[in-house]
Design a protein around this motif. Structure first.
Motif, PDB file in Angstrom:
ATOM      1  N   ARG A 166       0.830  -1.205   0.000  1.00  0.00           N
ATOM      2  CA  ARG A 166       0.000   0.000   0.000  1.00  0.00           C
ATOM      3  C   ARG A 166       0.866   1.257   0.000  1.00  0.00           C
ATOM      4  O   ARG A 166       0.576   2.225  -0.703  1.00  0.00           O
ATOM      5  N   ASP A 167       1.953   1.248   0.767  1.00  0.00           N
ATOM      6  CA  ASP A 167       2.850   2.407   0.809  1.00  0.00           C
ATOM      7  C   ASP A 167       3.497   2.661  -0.552  1.00  0.00           C
ATOM      8  O   ASP A 167       3.634   3.804  -0.978  1.00  0.00           O
ATOM      9  N   VAL A 168       3.886   1.583  -1.232  1.00  0.00           N
ATOM     10  CA  VAL A 168       4.502   1.728  -2.557  1.00  0.00           C
ATOM     11  C   VAL A 168       3.477   2.262  -3.559  1.00  0.00           C
ATOM     12  O   VAL A 168       3.779   3.165  -4.349  1.00  0.00           O
ATOM     13  N   VAL A 169       2.265   1.733  -3.517  1.00  0.00           N
ATOM     14  CA  VAL A 169       1.211   2.198  -4.421  1.00  0.00           C
ATOM     15  C   VAL A 169       0.900   3.669  -4.148  1.00  0.00           C
ATOM     16  O   VAL A 169       0.768   4.472  -5.073  1.00  0.00           O
ATOM     17  N   THR A 170       0.814   4.037  -2.881  1.00  0.00           N
ATOM     18  CA  THR A 170       0.528   5.424  -2.512  1.00  0.00           C
ATOM     19  C   THR A 170       1.632   6.357  -2.997  1.00  0.00           C
ATOM     20  O   THR A 170       1.350   7.425  -3.561  1.00  0.00           O
ATOM     21  N   LEU A 171       2.880   5.966  -2.808  1.00  0.00           N
ATOM     22  CA  LEU A 171       3.996   6.783  -3.277  1.00  0.00           C
ATOM     23  C   LEU A 171       3.932   6.965  -4.791  1.00  0.00           C
ATOM     24  O   LEU A 171       4.098   8.076  -5.302  1.00  0.00           O
ATOM     25  N   LYS A 195      -8.294   4.168 -14.014  1.00  0.00           N
ATOM     26  CA  LYS A 195      -7.238   3.163 -14.111  1.00  0.00           C
ATOM     27  C   LYS A 195      -6.936   2.561 -12.738  1.00  0.00           C
ATOM     28  O   LYS A 195      -6.870   1.338 -12.584  1.00  0.00           O
ATOM     29  N   TYR A 196      -6.770   3.409 -11.734  1.00  0.00           N
ATOM     30  CA  TYR A 196      -6.392   2.904 -10.413  1.00  0.00           C
ATOM     31  C   TYR A 196      -7.566   2.270  -9.675  1.00  0.00           C
ATOM     32  O   TYR A 196      -7.374   1.354  -8.881  1.00  0.00           O
ATOM     33  N   ASP A 197      -8.773   2.713  -9.964  1.00  0.00           N
ATOM     34  CA  ASP A 197      -9.947   2.014  -9.431  1.00  0.00           C
ATOM     35  C   ASP A 197      -9.989   0.588  -9.962  1.00  0.00           C
ATOM     36  O   ASP A 197     -10.284  -0.359  -9.233  1.00  0.00           O
ATOM     37  N   LYS A 198      -9.700   0.449 -11.237  1.00  0.00           N
ATOM     38  CA  LYS A 198      -9.697  -0.875 -11.871  1.00  0.00           C
ATOM     39  C   LYS A 198      -8.602  -1.753 -11.264  1.00  0.00           C
ATOM     40  O   LYS A 198      -8.823  -2.940 -10.996  1.00  0.00           O
ATOM     41  N   ILE A 199      -7.432  -1.189 -11.023  1.00  0.00           N
ATOM     42  CA  ILE A 199      -6.342  -1.947 -10.409  1.00  0.00           C
ATOM     43  C   ILE A 199      -6.757  -2.428  -9.024  1.00  0.00           C
ATOM     44  O   ILE A 199      -6.570  -3.599  -8.678  1.00  0.00           O
ATOM     45  N   ILE A 200      -7.323  -1.537  -8.235  1.00  0.00           N
ATOM     46  CA  ILE A 200      -7.732  -1.912  -6.873  1.00  0.00           C
ATOM     47  C   ILE A 200      -8.825  -2.969  -6.918  1.00  0.00           C
ATOM     48  O   ILE A 200      -8.798  -3.925  -6.143  1.00  0.00           O
ATOM     49  N   MET A 246      -9.526  -5.165  -9.466  1.00  0.00           N
ATOM     50  CA  MET A 246      -9.112  -6.428 -10.072  1.00  0.00           C
ATOM     51  C   MET A 246      -7.942  -7.098  -9.357  1.00  0.00           C
ATOM     52  O   MET A 246      -7.928  -8.312  -9.196  1.00  0.00           O
ATOM     53  N   ALA A 247      -6.956  -6.316  -8.958  1.00  0.00           N
ATOM     54  CA  ALA A 247      -5.734  -6.910  -8.413  1.00  0.00           C
ATOM     55  C   ALA A 247      -5.692  -6.949  -6.891  1.00  0.00           C
ATOM     56  O   ALA A 247      -5.107  -7.854  -6.311  1.00  0.00           O
ATOM     57  N   PHE A 248      -6.318  -5.970  -6.260  1.00  0.00           N
ATOM     58  CA  PHE A 248      -6.229  -5.869  -4.802  1.00  0.00           C
ATOM     59  C   PHE A 248      -7.541  -6.217  -4.115  1.00  0.00           C
ATOM     60  O   PHE A 248      -7.814  -5.777  -2.994  1.00  0.00           O
ATOM     61  N   ASN A 249      -8.355  -7.010  -4.791  1.00  0.00           N
ATOM     62  CA  ASN A 249      -9.578  -7.556  -4.194  1.00  0.00           C
ATOM     63  C   ASN A 249     -10.482  -6.458  -3.624  1.00  0.00           C
ATOM     64  O   ASN A 249     -11.129  -6.645  -2.607  1.00  0.00           O
ATOM     65  N   ASN A 250     -10.468  -5.300  -4.268  1.00  0.00           N
ATOM     66  CA  ASN A 250     -11.264  -4.141  -3.838  1.00  0.00           C
ATOM     67  C   ASN A 250     -11.050  -3.811  -2.359  1.00  0.00           C
ATOM     68  O   ASN A 250     -11.974  -3.442  -1.641  1.00  0.00           O
ATOM     69  N   ASP A 251      -9.820  -3.939  -1.925  1.00  0.00           N
ATOM     70  CA  ASP A 251      -9.428  -3.702  -0.538  1.00  0.00           C
ATOM     71  C   ASP A 251      -9.725  -2.247  -0.156  1.00  0.00           C
ATOM     72  O   ASP A 251      -9.266  -1.311  -0.808  1.00  0.00           O
ATOM     73  N   LYS A 252     -10.489  -2.070   0.903  1.00  0.00           N
ATOM     74  CA  LYS A 252     -10.910  -0.722   1.323  1.00  0.00           C
ATOM     75  C   LYS A 252      -9.736   0.158   1.739  1.00  0.00           C
ATOM     76  O   LYS A 252      -9.776   1.372   1.547  1.00  0.00           O
ATOM     77  N   THR A 253      -8.701  -0.439   2.316  1.00  0.00           N
ATOM     78  CA  THR A 253      -7.548   0.383   2.720  1.00  0.00           C
ATOM     79  C   THR A 253      -6.835   0.945   1.490  1.00  0.00           C
ATOM     80  O   THR A 253      -6.367   2.087   1.512  1.00  0.00           O
ATOM     81  N   GLN A 270      -8.390   1.554  -1.346  1.00  0.00           N
ATOM     82  CA  GLN A 270      -9.335   2.546  -1.856  1.00  0.00           C
ATOM     83  C   GLN A 270      -9.211   3.855  -1.071  1.00  0.00           C
ATOM     84  O   GLN A 270      -9.222   4.936  -1.655  1.00  0.00           O
ATOM     85  N   ASN A 271      -9.065   3.750   0.241  1.00  0.00           N
ATOM     86  CA  ASN A 271      -8.892   4.949   1.066  1.00  0.00           C
ATOM     87  C   ASN A 271      -7.609   5.686   0.706  1.00  0.00           C
ATOM     88  O   ASN A 271      -7.585   6.928   0.668  1.00  0.00           O
ATOM     89  N   GLU A 272      -6.543   4.936   0.441  1.00  0.00           N
ATOM     90  CA  GLU A 272      -5.274   5.569   0.045  1.00  0.00           C
ATOM     91  C   GLU A 272      -5.395   6.235  -1.315  1.00  0.00           C
ATOM     92  O   GLU A 272      -4.798   7.283  -1.553  1.00  0.00           O
ATOM     93  N   LEU A 273      -6.160   5.631  -2.214  1.00  0.00           N
ATOM     94  CA  LEU A 273      -6.394   6.235  -3.520  1.00  0.00           C
ATOM     95  C   LEU A 273      -7.108   7.575  -3.355  1.00  0.00           C
ATOM     96  O   LEU A 273      -6.694   8.587  -3.925  1.00  0.00           O
ATOM     97  N   ASN A 274      -8.149   7.587  -2.543  1.00  0.00           N
ATOM     98  CA  ASN A 274      -8.883   8.833  -2.290  1.00  0.00           C
ATOM     99  C   ASN A 274      -7.970   9.883  -1.663  1.00  0.00           C
ATOM    100  O   ASN A 274      -7.974  11.049  -2.064  1.00  0.00           O
TER     101      ASN A 274
END
Length: 130
Positions: free
Chosen positions: A28-33, A65-70, A72-79, A81-85
């Motif tokens: 999550r930290d790497v994705v956020t960065l 794009k990043y909604d789709k990644i979260i 499809m790849a991250f099992n729609n993990d809420k944490t 999604q929160n980092e994306l927001n």
């Protein structure tokens, strides 16, 4: 993997890191960065800020794009999604003209009658306005 849309690879990575203590925190930290750096480049580039409608559309495309990644790849993990927001909020605030651009984008879409814009896109546009 994020740059090249490697959804399956990211999904496998998510599954593996989920099994390790604090593994998802690292992912999550790497994705956020990555998100914040990508967004910072988008909103601070004066060349991309010339057309407000295109500026916001580019942001919406990245958001999709990043909604789709979260999803499809991250099992729609809420944490994730929160980092994306949080990341989008962070880099939108880096450009002092973002509110103006969003307003001009919405105005443009309303004038055109939102033709060809799906309900999800309308929701996303309204999310950006908040």
């Amino acid at each position: 993997m994020l740059l090249n849309d490697k959804y399956e690879d990211m999904g496998r990575m998510y599954s593996l890191f989920r099994r390790v203590a604090n593994g998802l925190v690292t992912v999550r930290d790497v994705v956020t960065l990555h998100l914040r750096e990508m967004g910072k480049q988008l909103v601070t580039d004066p060349e991309k800020s010339k057309d407000p409608v295109e500026f916001v559309q580019r942001l919406l495309d990245e958001r999709d794009k990043y909604d789709k990644i979260i999803n499809m790849a991250f099992n729609n993990d809420k944490t994730f999604q929160n980092e994306l927001n949080s990341s989008f909020e962070y880099f939108l605030n880096l450009n002092t003209r973002s509110p103006e651009f969003i307003s001009l984008f919405v105005d443009d879409k309303l004038r055109k009658g939102l033709k060809g814009v799906g309900e999800e896109d309308v929701d996303l546009i309204l999310f950006l306005i908040r």
